[in-house]
Design an enzyme around this catalytic site. Sequence first.
Site, PDB file in Angstrom:
ATOM      1  N   HIS A   1      11.695 -20.104   2.706  1.00  0.00           N
ATOM      2  CA  HIS A   1      12.382 -19.202   3.635  1.00  0.00           C
ATOM      3  C   HIS A   1      12.892 -19.911   4.884  1.00  0.00           C
ATOM      4  CE1 HIS A   1      10.083 -15.574   1.715  1.00  0.00           C
ATOM      5  NE2 HIS A   1      11.044 -16.043   0.943  1.00  0.00           N
TER       6      HIS A   1
ATOM      7  N   CYS B   1      30.439 -24.604  11.576  1.00  0.00           N
ATOM      8  CA  CYS B   1      30.563 -25.815  10.739  1.00  0.00           C
ATOM      9  C   CYS B   1      29.464 -25.919   9.690  1.00  0.00           C
ATOM     10  CB  CYS B   1      30.593 -27.075  11.616  1.00  0.00           C
ATOM     11  SG  CYS B   1      28.991 -27.523  12.322  1.00  0.00           S
TER      12      CYS B   1
ATOM     13  N   MET C   1      -7.621 -12.568   0.794  1.00  0.00           N
ATOM     14  CA  MET C   1      -8.554 -11.611   1.377  1.00  0.00           C
ATOM     15  C   MET C   1      -8.755 -10.388   0.490  1.00  0.00           C
ATOM     16  SD  MET C   1      -9.695 -12.766   4.244  1.00  0.00           S
ATOM     17  CE  MET C   1     -10.313 -11.343   5.128  1.00  0.00           C
TER      18      MET C   1
HETATM   19 ZN    ZN Z   1      28.940 -26.533  14.385  1.00  0.00          ZN
END
Ligand code: ZN
EC number: 2.3.1.-
Length: 304
Positions: free
Chosen positions: A154, A165, A272
Amino acid sequence: MIVPQFACRAIINVHLPVHVRKPWGIQGMARPSSDLAAFREIFSKAKNIAIISGAGVSAESGVPTFRGAGGYWRKWQAQDLATPEAFSRNPSRVWEFYHYRREVMLTKNPNPAHLAISECEERLSKQGREVTVITQNIDELHHRAGSKNILELHGSLFKTRCLTCGHETANYKSPICAALEGKGAPDPDTQDAQIPVQQLPRCERTGCHGLLRPAVVWFGETLDSDILTRSEKVLDSCDLCLVVGTSSVVYPAAMFAPQVAARGVPVAEFNMEDTPATLHFKFHFHGPCGTTLPQALRRHETEP
Ligand SMILES: [Zn+2]
């Protein structure tokens, strides 16, 4: 063998439907074993160990998840703010949320579970054996504990991606930009800082100056295909799999361990509580991972 292209975390806290459970392979529905000596015997012979880790490991370091009962930042939970829609509607608010989470991490440390994993990796690597962590956590605590082979499904709180960019880079600045200094308080009556978008974190590449976003996978977004491919490779070749502190309900990680179990590889769950997948695993060790893992992964008598 892993099913790709699940929209990450689009399905969450939902018990798996029967048709998803079926192909996991049936190892019988008896309770898994909690025989530590039997686990240790298998562990001592394993050459490629995959460790899937989730929020429970971070929780033992006091890292908030902003999910479930009581898990709020101001009026919101993670699923309200960790989306592309929330960011395009209100980038200032979402950056306040992530700034807060980054700053909180400065006060948290790896716990004995993280350390047991990294010590195990280092020790076994000298024996020509491999340990890889596949984690759903974005807090980099495995990295800080010293683990080297880490696949972050993640992304990371400490990486940014430029919306203009596409450049992705590590970023450990505190605060991440001047305008966020002192912002991000979690209390429900805190007013939004409403920082102008030009003063939010911006790309530092020459001539770009695009808006940065946290390089984490948000709800509704797909996982990085390179990370997913590398994870599949690890899971296809491992001869022992540990599932640590994960509720096994978050896709696609929820599919990983049951599919490893389905090809007959021992899977040990450290959690748990029971999860929807528990009955498919060979072992289940109940309790805080910081207590169970150091015992499970310590040097075996047959190790040099
Ligand atoms: Zn950039």
